[in-house]
Design a protein around this motif. Structure first.
Motif, mmCIF file in Angstrom:
data_model
loop_
_atom_site.group_PDB
_atom_site.id
_atom_site.type_symbol
_atom_site.label_atom_id
_atom_site.label_comp_id
_atom_site.label_asym_id
_atom_site.label_seq_id
_atom_site.Cartn_x
_atom_site.Cartn_y
_atom_site.Cartn_z
ATOM 1 N N MET A 345 0.895 -1.081 -0.132
ATOM 2 C CA MET A 345 -0.093 0.069 -0.034
ATOM 3 C C MET A 345 0.782 1.242 0.024
ATOM 4 O O MET A 345 0.444 2.075 -0.870
ATOM 5 C CB MET A 345 -0.944 -0.038 1.160
ATOM 6 N N THR A 349 1.584 4.234 -3.233
ATOM 7 C CA THR A 349 1.470 5.539 -3.198
ATOM 8 C C THR A 349 2.491 6.266 -3.525
ATOM 9 O O THR A 349 2.394 7.632 -3.993
ATOM 10 C CB THR A 349 0.701 5.908 -1.682
ATOM 11 N N LEU B 73 -8.559 5.954 -12.370
ATOM 12 C CA LEU B 73 -7.116 5.846 -12.315
ATOM 13 C C LEU B 73 -6.758 4.532 -11.959
ATOM 14 O O LEU B 73 -5.432 4.234 -12.485
ATOM 15 C CB LEU B 73 -6.928 6.763 -10.844
ATOM 16 N N ILE B 74 -7.318 3.677 -11.412
ATOM 17 C CA ILE B 74 -6.667 2.090 -11.246
ATOM 18 C C ILE B 74 -6.666 1.328 -12.427
ATOM 19 O O ILE B 74 -5.574 0.665 -12.581
ATOM 20 C CB ILE B 74 -7.660 1.712 -9.993
ATOM 21 N N LEU B 154 -1.848 19.062 -5.907
ATOM 22 C CA LEU B 154 -1.921 18.358 -4.594
ATOM 23 C C LEU B 154 -3.078 17.389 -4.463
ATOM 24 O O LEU B 154 -3.102 16.446 -3.907
ATOM 25 C CB LEU B 154 -1.522 19.309 -3.658
ATOM 26 N N PHE B 156 -5.068 16.333 -7.030
ATOM 27 C CA PHE B 156 -4.863 15.142 -7.903
ATOM 28 C C PHE B 156 -3.844 14.150 -7.142
ATOM 29 O O PHE B 156 -4.273 12.941 -7.183
ATOM 30 C CB PHE B 156 -4.040 15.661 -9.172
ATOM 31 N N GLU B 157 -2.677 14.461 -6.647
ATOM 32 C CA GLU B 157 -2.004 13.533 -5.827
ATOM 33 C C GLU B 157 -2.650 13.039 -5.006
ATOM 34 O O GLU B 157 -2.647 11.597 -4.292
ATOM 35 C CB GLU B 157 -0.587 14.073 -5.484
ATOM 36 N N ARG B 160 -5.273 10.353 -6.044
ATOM 37 C CA ARG B 160 -4.465 9.310 -6.828
ATOM 38 C C ARG B 160 -4.013 8.325 -5.346
ATOM 39 O O ARG B 160 -4.139 6.979 -5.473
ATOM 40 C CB ARG B 160 -3.117 9.621 -7.544
ATOM 41 N N ALA B 161 -3.502 8.762 -4.386
ATOM 42 C CA ALA B 161 -3.057 7.921 -3.356
ATOM 43 C C ALA B 161 -4.127 7.508 -2.572
ATOM 44 O O ALA B 161 -3.811 6.256 -2.368
ATOM 45 C CB ALA B 161 -2.182 9.061 -2.405
ATOM 46 N N TYR B 164 -5.113 4.187 -4.384
ATOM 47 C CA TYR B 164 -4.080 2.956 -4.386
ATOM 48 C C TYR B 164 -3.977 2.596 -2.683
ATOM 49 O O TYR B 164 -3.996 1.371 -2.365
ATOM 50 C CB TYR B 164 -2.530 3.362 -4.476
ATOM 51 N N VAL B 165 -4.436 3.446 -1.805
ATOM 52 C CA VAL B 165 -4.579 3.037 -0.366
ATOM 53 C C VAL B 165 -5.928 2.184 -0.556
ATOM 54 O O VAL B 165 -5.928 1.135 0.467
ATOM 55 C CB VAL B 165 -4.822 4.258 0.621
ATOM 56 N N TYR B 168 -4.555 -1.385 -2.853
ATOM 57 C CA TYR B 168 -3.602 -2.279 -2.479
ATOM 58 C C TYR B 168 -3.624 -2.955 -0.923
ATOM 59 O O TYR B 168 -2.736 -3.479 -0.589
ATOM 60 C CB TYR B 168 -2.123 -1.844 -2.842
#
Lengths: 521, 216
Positions: A345, A349, B73-74, B154, B156-157, B160-161, B164-165, B168
């Motif tokens: 994870m 990121t 996004l994924i 920021l 967008f980031e 995006r983060a 994935y949190v 994943y």
């Protein structure tokens, strides 16, 4: 005993001799020593008590349980992530257990510039020995060096760079590789395992889910702490907890401590409180190998390189000549290289991109090695309180640190290639991908001011720097505040500069030093 | 000037009783305009699906925005959701759990990020909100936000983060990475909750309801 403040009948008011704010390396050690020397002690910890039996190795559970802002704390501009603990034991619960003393050149400089009459070299030796014995510090045996760290060592050997093993504070390590999420096997000799039981044994009391808001003081004398109990899930205030104490020791970390002092309107004519933050900023590069690396397995960090970390060059004596001063400004003396790896994870990121590009990168996860360049920084950031419970951190690299960071990033790429990587990635936006023989100049050309690449830091320090002259330091070399009687500081805030290596051992040592100083007063 | 003289022609029509359902042209236009604005507002701010949502941190519309962003996004291609992991709605639920307990200042920033993304189509004079766009268009919107730089980048980031949190942390996504997961679930040394190892910690903890020493 350990009490959960969220279960108290609020508001509550408690009297004690010493209130310690924070239970990390500094606070726990100070509290244990002071309690053993006869003081009635109350420790306030913002986070929960997370014993090994509830550590489940899952990032989505353990990061919120153990880390500030669930692992998402950043500078106000969002460009640097600063990882800090917020559980009983502080950052010692999730760190990677590296133990390193402060180099002589730095201690020499502190003596020259800050006095340090209560912390001569003999005293450092004494407290280091106490802490190393308590934590059972030992070398990481060579058979425990995992494949990821072996690749790092192979790269150093190929380049002829200095590298070597590290010291750690673990017993009974099963090499699970989940150190950063707390040890389910209780192998870490951290503050919760070593010093918290000593606090309880000495009849000290610890309140978890209890956040200090401000130090209470009048007429130049501290008389307690205003705190709140936090609801464990939302972490919102449930009601007030007031501690009446003649002695208050603030050990809330190099970010939390200055925020509390500033919120409390603690006088500091030196102007240094909250204005000299250093963080050991770091950049990472990843290398793709033909065969699996499986970097998540085993002890995460056991080998490091000090090839570009020359403390003598970076810290010339005050009376050094121009040549030595010029050399101190050269790039390549303040970079520590070490492997670093994260579970999926967190890795995802950090990896740049989205969609297909990101998925292809993550498919290489098991064949990746990741090396980091951590800089012994000189740039000064700031910490300010934000409301009653939050804080704001600002830090950006001045030109010498910017150059050192990019120099270090290029060295990590060089090292990955030397270790056998067939491709190296820098997590830049857009992705920088290099192959053997490519110029490393794209790494030197990165503009760190635009947020195109994320900085990471895990060692905030020096935000309430000690020094014996009240005109240039808020606290003396005992950790005692120059302007408020009964107020002390015991954590990494005290370092007058960054120290160029993992700070936990030195923070524990300062905790012991300050705890004894409080009890001796 | 008399009151009648001051009336506009539309008002005169009303006085004459002409027009649709005794409605003046002005009122008709006003109501039509209000209806369009209302419909746009509902389209912009309402009518989220009634899919069950029990989030603790994210509001329903934020969960929809999270899931919609994940869908953009994924996957390899926006909208072509990979089969190995959680659904977009489960990604949103995972993110919701992860955000629990975040500092209030950070939660305010995250809420601002969701407003920016969901209503960000306004920046390009788009009529439809983010969650009502096809997945490929959503990616375009996100990239437009990113390209505005600074705080937009920021945001967008941030989204995006969070994607994935949410993705994943799910065990089913790990096999593709070659990651074998939690050691406590594999054969190996037992974790600490053996009675003899956990007991010393339990002995440090006060009984529930115990009152600390020194209460005034």
């Amino acid at each position: 005993m350990i009490y959960d403040a969220s279960t108290f009948d609020l508001p509550i008011r408690i009297k004690t001799d010493l209130c310690v704010i924070g239970s990390g390396a500094g606070g726990a050690a100070a509290a244990a020593v002071a309690a053993e020397l006869g003081l009635d002690v109350v420790v306030l910890e913002t986070g929960p008590f997370v014993p090994p039996s509830v550590m489940n190795q899952r990032e989505e559970d353990m990061m919120p349980a153990l880390l500030r802002a669930n692992g998402s704390q950043t500078t106000t501009d969002g460009r640097c992530t600063i990882i800090q603990g917020r559980a009983l034991g502080g950052s010692t619960v999730h760190n990677t257990n590296l133990c390193k003393r402060i180099p002589d050149a730095i201690l020499d400089e502190w003596e020259e510039t800050r006095g340090m009459k209560y912390l001569p070299r003999s005293r450092w030796e004494e407290i280091y020995q106490q802490v190393e014995a308590a934590l059972d510090v030992s070398p990481i045996e060579s058979h425990r060096v995992n494949h990821h760290n072996q690749l790092f060592q192979r790269g150093c050997e190929a380049l002829g760079w200095d590298s070597g093993g590290l010291l750690h504070n673990r017993n009974g390590c099963v090499e699970s590789g989940f150190c950063s999420l707390g040890c389910s096997y209780d192998a870490k000799n951290n503050a919760a395992k070593i010093y918290v039981p000593r606090i309880v044994e000495a009849d000290g009391q610890i309140f978890t889910h209890c956040q200090a808001v401000r130090v209470l003081h009048r007429d130049g004398k501290a008389y307690g702490v205003e705190a709140v109990a936090l609801e464990p899930t939302t972490r919102r205030s449930m009601g007030s907890v007031t501690i009446e104490a003649d002695q208050v020791c603030v050990s809330a970390s190099a970010t939390g401590t200055p925020a509390i002092l500033l919120r409390s309107d603690i006088p500091d004519p030196s102007g240094e409180t909250g204005n000299r933050l250093t963080i050991h900023p770091a950049l990472v590069a990843a290398g793709e190998f033909d065969k699996p690396v499986r970097g998540w397995e085993g002890i995460p960090q056991s080998i490091a390189s000090s090839e570009f970390l020359d403390f003598e060059a970076a810290h010339p004596p005050q009376d050094a000549g121009d040549a030595a001063r010029a050399r101190a400004e050269e790039v390549g003396h303040r970079t520590w290289l070490i492997p670093v790896f994260a579970h999926p994870m967190s890795t995802a990121t950090i990896m740049p991109g989205w969609g297909k590009e990101h998925r292809r990168l993550m498919e290489r996860y098991d064949r990746m090695a990741v090396f980091t360049a951590m800089v012994h920084d000189r740039s000064h950031g700031t910490v300010r309180p934000s409301g009653e419970l939050d804080l704001d951190i600002e830090w950006s690299p001045a030109e010498p640190d910017r150059r050192e960071l990019l120099f270090g990033l290029a060295r990590t790429a060089e090292l990955l290639f030397a270790a056998g990587a067939k491709r190296v990635f820098a997590p830049h936006r857009p992705l920088i991908e290099l192959e053997p023989g490519d110029s490393l100049s794209p790494l030197h050309d990165i503009d760190l001011t635009t947020g195109a690449i994320d900085l990471n830091a895990v060692h905030p320090m020096s935000s309430v720097p000690m020094g014996d002259d009240p005109s240039n330091a808020p606290v003396d070399s005992r950790g005692k505040h120059h302007h408020i009687d009964g107020l002390w500081v015991a954590d990494g805030s005290l370092f007058p500069t960054s120290i160029g290596g993992p700070p936990q051992l030195s923070i524990y040592a300062l905790g012991v030093h300050v705890g004894q100083s409080i009890a001796d007063l | 000037m008399s009151e009648e003289e001051a009336k506009s022609p539309e008002d005169s029509e009303e006085a004459n009783g002409d027009g649709l359902l005794h409605m003046t042209r002005r009122k008709f236009l006003w109501l039509t305009g209000a209806g369009v604005v209302g419909a746009l507002a509902v389209g912009r701010f309402g009518c989220y699906s009634t899919e069950q949502w029990e989030g603790q941190v994210l509001a329903r519309w934020e969960a929809h925005t999270m899931a919609a962003a994940a869908l953009a996004l994924i996957p390899d291609e926006p909208g072509r959701w990979p089969t190995e992991g959680p659904t977009p709605w489960e990604v949103a639920a995972n993110v919701d759990r992860y955000l629990s307990g975040m500092p209030q200042a950070m939660l305010r920033e995250i809420r601002g990020m969701f407003v920016l993304i969901e209503q960000g189509t306004l920046l390009g004079c788009g009529i439809r909100r983010f969650t009502r766009l096809p997945a490929a268009k959503r990616l375009d919107v996100l990239l437009t936000i990113r390209d505005r730089g600074e705080m937009f980048a920021l945001a967008f980031e941030g989204i995006r983060a969070l994607c994935y949190v949410g993705w994943y942390q799910d065990d089913h996504t790990w096999q593709r990475l070659g990651y074998d997961g939690l050691m406590i679930q594999r054969e190996g040394p037992p974790a600490v909750p053996t009675p003899e190892q956990s007991a010393p910690y339990q002995e440090l903890v006060a009984e529930p309801g115990a009152v600390p020493r020194g209460v005034l």
